[in-house]
Design an enzyme around this catalytic site. Structure first.
Site, mmCIF file in Angstrom:
data_model
loop_
_atom_site.group_PDB
_atom_site.id
_atom_site.type_symbol
_atom_site.label_atom_id
_atom_site.label_comp_id
_atom_site.label_asym_id
_atom_site.label_seq_id
_atom_site.Cartn_x
_atom_site.Cartn_y
_atom_site.Cartn_z
ATOM 1 N N LYS A 76 -20.716 42.699 4.884
ATOM 2 C CA LYS A 76 -21.877 43.920 5.359
ATOM 3 C C LYS A 76 -21.495 44.297 3.125
ATOM 4 O O LYS A 76 -19.876 44.203 2.342
ATOM 5 C CB LYS A 76 -20.766 45.230 5.640
ATOM 6 C CG LYS A 76 -21.562 46.779 5.747
ATOM 7 C CD LYS A 76 -20.820 47.617 6.499
ATOM 8 C CE LYS A 76 -21.289 49.057 6.747
ATOM 9 N NZ LYS A 76 -20.816 49.535 7.160
ATOM 10 N N SER A 152 -24.202 52.376 10.505
ATOM 11 C CA SER A 152 -24.174 51.867 9.038
ATOM 12 C C SER A 152 -24.249 50.643 9.071
ATOM 13 O O SER A 152 -24.834 50.115 8.154
ATOM 14 C CB SER A 152 -23.366 52.846 8.001
ATOM 15 O OG SER A 152 -22.184 51.684 8.217
ATOM 16 N N SER A 176 -20.573 52.851 13.472
ATOM 17 C CA SER A 176 -21.028 51.920 13.402
ATOM 18 C C SER A 176 -20.932 50.892 12.617
ATOM 19 O O SER A 176 -22.216 49.382 12.599
ATOM 20 C CB SER A 176 -20.789 52.196 11.324
ATOM 21 O OG SER A 176 -21.169 53.425 11.258
#
Length: 489
Positions: A76, A152, A176
């Protein structure tokens, strides 16, 4: 058959038996990315040249003892990677080409001889539930690219579901990891707060953020957590607690397991298809020898407002460092330092980030601190106490990961409050600091995945994995793969 349909253990066996090479795996990853990522938009930055060079080096120097030898991973984009651009999904950091150090988890991946394929798409500074707040592109759900992948960590879940990488890292502040894992039909774990080092994670809300693994199976997830978990002297919130061998917990035996099902998690607002899938999962647990009872988490109804006050307050403080002076976006043609601060932040941050900074600054301001921030911290304690009371009598808590399956791109962008409500079932886990996992448990009538959330006691990821693995092995949802742009294959 894609190589990435094999488990991580199977891939390692093939590597050590020389049935495949590390270069084969890396080339398979980039081949798939070039085939589908124009549709999925899972990656912000690729690491192709360095990854292929490292693959060739590992092929020349095989290491049977390296935990993740030769396995390609996506990271990420809010997790620092030395020498590889790290943007946190924001224009503020679009030119942050060469971070000076690796996050602790990335260092552990490197030590285990994993190969970073690239940096994964995300909502800007991890603020969002759909990946539509990325300042680069809106990632799409591989099961149907008209739908969001969640957020996210939308890129982290979508990349695994689309077969671009066999596993990835995400971060979870209020769901997330688990919410996009549910939307994309993969396995995502938020570990206990403190179980995995946050050093090198670009902070959103420091008392809530936690890095965790996203994979195709529970076994792969446990395998990865064994590598990235552990105490880190560079992180003052890292817990000095022994890391068990999580894969030893995957016994397929849940006889006598006591499951709590909060009535609040199956109440009004939960989609009937989601409720039906969870009830079928509970029936499957009964067949496997577990028992379940309905319980109450009475303060969970306050979790959403508590979370957004606390997380926005911490974001307001954490993002104050992005000022145009030291790094990141700096406005041009300014006449004063104050104008530079204002314009750099105005031009560098997106609308959702600005919204949360404003809310957090207000909650922390003189005259409002006690009424909002302090009160939210008190309610957080009540939510944590609810979990601890239930865990006096039960081993795990089970319910849906999200109230609905994935929604269409653009459906909720004009309604922030409705968007926030998508995390209503995952947020309490972060407020309490306990571990939670999402695993696939069914599909909607539109062919979109549904996630089952399993929550455990502090630092008891082993029991969470045991419960998740037994259900996974008794069903076939985890074996189904998306046909990009439509129904499952």
């Amino acid at each position: 058959m894609s190589l990435f349909e094999h488990s991580l253990r199977e891939l390692q066996e093939k590597l050590h038996k020389k049935e495949i090479t590390v270069t084969d795996l890396v080339e398979e990853s980039y081949k798939r990315i070039h085939e589908v990522d124009d549709e999925v938009q899972a990656f912000i930055t690729l690491n192709e040249e360095q990854a292929k060079a490292k693959a060739a080096e590992l092929d020349e120097n095989p290491d049977a003892d390296a935990k993740l030898f030769g396995l390609p991973i996506g990271v990420k984009d809010n997790i620092m990677t030395k020498g590889l651009r790290t943007t946190a999904g924001s224009q503020f950091l679009k030119n942050f080409e060469d971070p000076l150090y690796d996050a602790t988890v990335v260092g552990k991946l490197n030590d285990a001889k994993s190969i970073t394929i690239g940096k994964l798409n995300m909502d800007e500074f991890a603020m969002g539930s759909s990946n539509e707040n990325s300042s680069y592109a809106s990632a799409r759900n591989p099961w149907n690219t008209d739908y969001v992948p969640g957020g996210s960590s939308g890129g982290s879940a979508a990349a695994v579901a689309a077969g671009e990488v066999p596993y990835s890292l995400g971060s979870d502040t209020g769901g997330s990891i688990r919410q996009p894992a549910a939307y994309c039909g993969v396995v995502g774990l938020k570990p206990t707060y403190g179980r995995v080092s946050r050093f090198g994670l670009i902070a959103f809300a420091s008392s809530l953020d936690q890095i965790g693994p996203i994979t195709n199976t529970v076994e792969d997830n446990a395998f990865l957590l064994e590598t990235i978990a552990g105490h880190d002297k560079m992180d003052s919130t890292s817990a000095d607690v022994e890391v068990p061998k999580y894969t030893d917990a995957l016994t397929n035996d849940v006889k006598g397991l006591k499951i709590a099902v909060p009535k609040e998690y199956l109440s009004e607002g939960v989609n009937p298809e989601v409720k039906e899938a969870v009830q079928a999962a509970l029936k499957k647990y009964e067949e496997l020898g577990a028992t379940w009872e309905e319980v109450s988490l009475p303060h969970s109804k306050y979790a959403l407002s508590t979370y957004y006050l606390l997380s926005s307050s911490e974001a307001s403080a954490n993002l104050a460092r992005f000022d145009g002076v030291r790094y990141g976006k700096r406005a041009d043609d300014v006449e004063s330092m104050l104008e530079m601060f204002k314009r750099s932040r105005a031009e560098g941050f997106g609308e959702e980030v600005k919204r949360r900074i404003m809310l957090g600054t207000f909650a922390l301001s003189s005259g409002y601190y006690d009424a909002y921030y302090k009160k939210a911290q008190q309610v957080r304690t009540l939510i944590k106490n609810d979990f601890e009371k239930v865990f006096e009598d039960y081993d795990v808590i089970v319910g849906p990961t999200t109230p609905t399956p994935a929604f269409k791109v653009g459906d909720k962008t004009d309604d922030p409050m409705t968007m926030y409500a998508n995390d209503i079932l995952t947020i309490p886990v972060n407020l309490a600091g306990v571990p939670g996992i999402s695993i696939p448990c069914g599909f909607s009538d539109k062919g979109l995945p549904i996630g089952l959330q399993i929550i455990g006691k502090h630092f008891d990821e082993s029991t969470v994995y045991r419960a998740a693995h037994a259900y996974e092995q008794a069903t076939d949802f985890h074996t189904q793969r998306p046909s990009l742009g439509g129904a499952n294959a």
